[in-house]
Structures are given as C-alpha cells and as structure tokens.
Scaffold this motif. Sequence first.
Motif, PDB file in Angstrom:
ATOM      1  N   GLY A 179     -21.256-114.818  88.078  1.00 51.55           N
ATOM      2  CA  GLY A 179     -21.491-114.434  86.691  1.00 51.55           C
ATOM      3  C   GLY A 179     -21.723-115.585  85.734  1.00 51.55           C
ATOM      4  N   THR A 180     -21.543-116.828  86.193  1.00 53.15           N
ATOM      5  CA  THR A 180     -21.780-117.971  85.323  1.00 53.15           C
ATOM      6  C   THR A 180     -23.275-118.228  85.184  1.00 53.15           C
ATOM      7  OG1 THR A 180     -21.600-119.515  87.181  1.00 53.15           O
ATOM      8  CG2 THR A 180     -19.586-119.077  85.902  1.00 53.15           C
ATOM      9  N   PRO A 181     -23.686-118.852  84.095  1.00 54.76           N
ATOM     10  CA  PRO A 181     -25.104-119.171  83.929  1.00 54.76           C
ATOM     11  C   PRO A 181     -25.520-120.336  84.829  1.00 54.76           C
ATOM     12  CG  PRO A 181     -23.890-119.548  81.868  1.00 54.76           C
ATOM     13  CD  PRO A 181     -22.896-119.161  82.907  1.00 54.76           C
ATOM     14  N   HIS A 182     -26.730-120.272  85.305  1.00 53.41           N
ATOM     15  CA  HIS A 182     -27.348-121.365  86.054  1.00 53.41           C
ATOM     16  C   HIS A 182     -28.541-121.817  85.219  1.00 53.41           C
ATOM     17  CE1 HIS A 182     -30.123-123.016  89.184  1.00 53.41           C
ATOM     18  NE2 HIS A 182     -29.013-123.582  89.575  1.00 53.41           N
ATOM     19  N   MET A 183     -28.519-123.055  84.739  1.00 49.57           N
ATOM     20  CA  MET A 183     -29.556-123.559  83.841  1.00 49.57           C
ATOM     21  C   MET A 183     -30.336-124.683  84.506  1.00 49.57           C
ATOM     22  SD  MET A 183     -29.161-121.770  81.074  1.00 49.57           S
ATOM     23  CE  MET A 183     -30.255-122.678  80.011  1.00 49.57           C
ATOM     24  N   VAL A 184     -31.664-124.600  84.439  1.00 49.73           N
ATOM     25  CA  VAL A 184     -32.529-125.642  84.989  1.00 49.73           C
ATOM     26  C   VAL A 184     -33.749-125.818  84.085  1.00 49.73           C
ATOM     27  CG1 VAL A 184     -31.836-125.331  87.395  1.00 49.73           C
ATOM     28  CG2 VAL A 184     -33.709-123.976  86.473  1.00 49.73           C
ATOM     29  N   THR A 185     -34.333-126.987  84.146  1.00 47.82           N
ATOM     30  CA  THR A 185     -35.568-127.258  83.427  1.00 47.82           C
ATOM     31  C   THR A 185     -36.734-126.933  84.348  1.00 47.82           C
ATOM     32  OG1 THR A 185     -34.511-129.009  82.167  1.00 47.82           O
ATOM     33  CG2 THR A 185     -36.918-129.036  82.247  1.00 47.82           C
ATOM     34  N   MET A 186     -37.715-126.209  83.814  1.00 40.28           N
ATOM     35  CA  MET A 186     -38.882-125.805  84.601  1.00 40.28           C
ATOM     36  C   MET A 186     -40.165-126.112  83.826  1.00 40.28           C
ATOM     37  SD  MET A 186     -37.556-124.352  87.297  1.00 40.28           S
ATOM     38  CE  MET A 186     -39.019-123.639  88.014  1.00 40.28           C
TER      39      MET A 186
END
Length: 152
Positions: A33-40
């Motif tokens: 349930g935690t956010p997964h953040m990446v630059t795309m």
Amino acid sequence: MSKRTEIALSEDETLGFVGGQRKLQLGTINPDGTPHMVTMFYVVVDGKIAFWTYRSSQKARNIARDPRVTCLIESGEEYFELAGVLIYGRAEVLTEPNDVLYVGREVVRKMTGLEDEEAVTAFAEVTAAKRYAYLVEPGRVASWDHSKMAGQ
C-alpha cells in the motif's frame, strides 16, 4: 476567487505544459500500500501520457496488480517559478510489439533529441522486446503556475 483557482492552468495551458516537458514523477502502489515513486521520460500520445518500462520492473508489477497511477509533471526552481500538473489516472498496458516499439521510439526521440529515424529506431529496438508501454487515462487533473501570483 481562491488562490488555488487563480493559479490553475487553463486547459490549453495544461496541454502545452504537459507537451513541453520530458520527465514526470510516476506514482504506483506497492503491494503493502505504500507509494512507489520513480522518474520517467514520457510523451503524449492521443492526449494521454505514454511511457515504457521493463516488464519485470516494480512499477510494471504494481500497475498489473492495480492500474491506478499518479503523474506529477513540474518545473521551476524558485517559488514564483513553480508550475506543475498532477494527473490521477489509470494506466493501460500495451503489450503488442508494434505498440511498444511506437511508444518507445517516441520516448527515445524526446529523451535524446535524436532526429535520425534510423538511430531512434535502432536505440528503441535494443530494449523493446523486454518492455511494455503504458497509456495513462486521466481521471482528475490539478495544475498550478505560481508565476500568476508574481506582483500581487
């Protein structure tokens, strides 16, 4: 009128801003349930955010389980330069090889600035077989341009 309304981008400004940037922050939802953040790197295809990634990546696994995503596109360094668009939507996976290669070529072209079609295709083909492409169907959109507050 609220400050939020005053600094919001118009529809045309939003389209121009999104089309004029190259990178976004992509948020997907991890299994816990935690956010997964990446630059795309991304492009706009038929009015939708489009990107590609390796099939085995965490973001691909997250989207397969839950297609809800958040895309943050922003610019500016100083407070009165800050501008951005936040898109809440659902990611549709494209698995057909020609679709994946099409999105990949467009992303590579925008990411690298290459204009030579053969070079763009060669670059994209190297990893296309290991990737999926995605289109984000926007649901809710928020925007801001702090330069609209300058001088107030």
